[in-house]
Design an enzyme around this catalytic site. Sequence first.
Site, mmCIF file in Angstrom:
data_model
loop_
_atom_site.group_PDB
_atom_site.id
_atom_site.type_symbol
_atom_site.label_atom_id
_atom_site.label_comp_id
_atom_site.label_asym_id
_atom_site.label_seq_id
_atom_site.Cartn_x
_atom_site.Cartn_y
_atom_site.Cartn_z
ATOM 1 N N THR A 250 0.827 -1.207 0.000
ATOM 2 C CA THR A 250 0.000 0.000 0.000
ATOM 3 C C THR A 250 0.864 1.262 0.000
ATOM 4 O OG1 THR A 250 -0.089 -0.200 2.404
ATOM 5 C CG2 THR A 250 -2.011 -0.985 1.187
ATOM 6 N N ALA B 211 14.877 -11.714 3.788
ATOM 7 C CA ALA B 211 13.741 -12.434 4.376
ATOM 8 C C ALA B 211 12.477 -11.578 4.415
ATOM 9 C CB ALA B 211 14.098 -12.889 5.784
ATOM 10 N N GLY B 212 12.569 -10.342 3.906
ATOM 11 C CA GLY B 212 11.403 -9.462 3.965
ATOM 12 C C GLY B 212 11.281 -8.741 5.293
ATOM 13 N N LEU B 213 12.392 -8.635 6.038
ATOM 14 C CA LEU B 213 12.367 -7.937 7.334
ATOM 15 C C LEU B 213 13.171 -6.631 7.273
ATOM 16 C CD1 LEU B 213 12.784 -11.046 9.669
ATOM 17 C CD2 LEU B 213 10.661 -9.877 9.057
ATOM 18 N N ASP C 182 9.567 0.709 4.904
ATOM 19 C CA ASP C 182 10.688 0.098 5.636
ATOM 20 C C ASP C 182 11.528 1.161 6.351
ATOM 21 O OD1 ASP C 182 9.656 -1.952 4.149
ATOM 22 O OD2 ASP C 182 11.387 -2.169 2.835
HETATM 23 C C1 GLA Z 1 9.002 -4.078 0.484
HETATM 24 C C2 GLA Z 1 9.198 -2.618 0.107
HETATM 25 C C3 GLA Z 1 8.216 -1.731 0.861
HETATM 26 C C4 GLA Z 1 6.786 -2.233 0.710
HETATM 27 C C5 GLA Z 1 6.711 -3.726 1.007
HETATM 28 C C6 GLA Z 1 5.360 -4.323 0.725
HETATM 29 O O1 GLA Z 1 9.345 -4.267 1.817
HETATM 30 O O2 GLA Z 1 10.528 -2.216 0.388
HETATM 31 O O3 GLA Z 1 8.342 -0.402 0.415
HETATM 32 O O4 GLA Z 1 6.281 -1.934 -0.570
HETATM 33 O O5 GLA Z 1 7.662 -4.467 0.263
HETATM 34 O O6 GLA Z 1 4.390 -3.775 1.556
#
Ligand code: GLA
Length: 387
Positions: free
Chosen positions: A41, A128-130, A177
Amino acid sequence: MTLAESRRVDSAVAAYTRQFGSPPTAAAMAPGRVEIMGNHTDYNGGFVLPAALDKATVVAGSATGGSTITLHAADFRRTAKFSLKELTRDPQNSWASYLLGVVDQLQQQNVPLGGFQAVIHSDVPGGAGLSSSAALEVATAFFLRQLFPYEANPMQIARLCQRAENDFVGVPCGILDQFSSVFGIDSGLLFLDCMTLEHTAVKMGRDDIALVICDSNVKHAHAGGDYTTRRAECMAAAAFFGKQLLREVSWEEFEARKSALPENQRKRAEHVLTEDRRVLSMREAAQKGDTEAMGRLLSEGQASCRDLFENTSPEIDLLADMAAQLPGCIGAKMTGGGWGGCTINLVYAGAVDEFCRALAADYKERTGTVASVYACRAAQGAHAVSL
Ligand code: GLA
């Protein structure tokens, strides 16, 4: 400082001293984050509800004079040198780009920087998406502010770090992030309106809910490219309605004309518009401590990512489904960019140990892969560290 924080700093200082022969003069720390609600979003001008985590990156170092930057990645023992006069990405040392991107942005703002040497040490799991990338960018911005003082408020630092990632690293991420890493608060969630940049702390209405991260330890190779494609699909859907951002499209407008949208764009837009509403509902449910609503919203969010935004993976879907069946689990969903990485699970504190054990065992049995399942705490955002 917590015990974990001082251990992290001690390790960075020891690594610096081993590498460069004397202790560093300055250090800063910035955390990773977990996105609880508000998936994709941010770059659509929508709402997000993340928390900064008690896993962080430390940058420690000293000014050296001259114009050379010497960087040492303590965790994988790589050293690389760069020149302030000609900053370029080094494909052999791509880890350095997040730090150099921040240097580049500061130079573009005419902040007078000099040469420096620094070590990087982190316990934010990478890839890892963190948000290990944002943690490094933000730690760098706070570290350099000590060596070469410059004026910037916290939101300006978050935006500068986002631009570092967009322009220097080349990843078209939103601000989620970097915002989370800068603004994190101890034991609390964060809410951000990505269009106005208004933000608030969100206190959970009960204190017996743990944040449990489950890393599938599977990352699909096309993740970066798919992120760019999704962003383009969202922008195209907004343009179809004559708007710049999906945030400006009302649900009524969407409903009235959605059948004329190409299918992919219709699905992406439906995810983003419903996800924005879920963020607001989740904020309210969290504040009230309404765990039933929280659980429902998490599973709706997971289904929306899986079916509409199509950014989950078979492993993530399996983990979310298995978690939801386990005792003590309030709800589970994917978190972060997607196509692998982690799920976020809200779990009653008393059930955490058994939950982690059972989820790891079930996943290993079904996939043969070992997941990393652990409880985290919402933690304070970036700060300078006194040595
Ligand atoms: C990654 C991107 C963020 C965001 C998320 C999904 O972490 O760096 O800016 O778009 O994906 O919500």
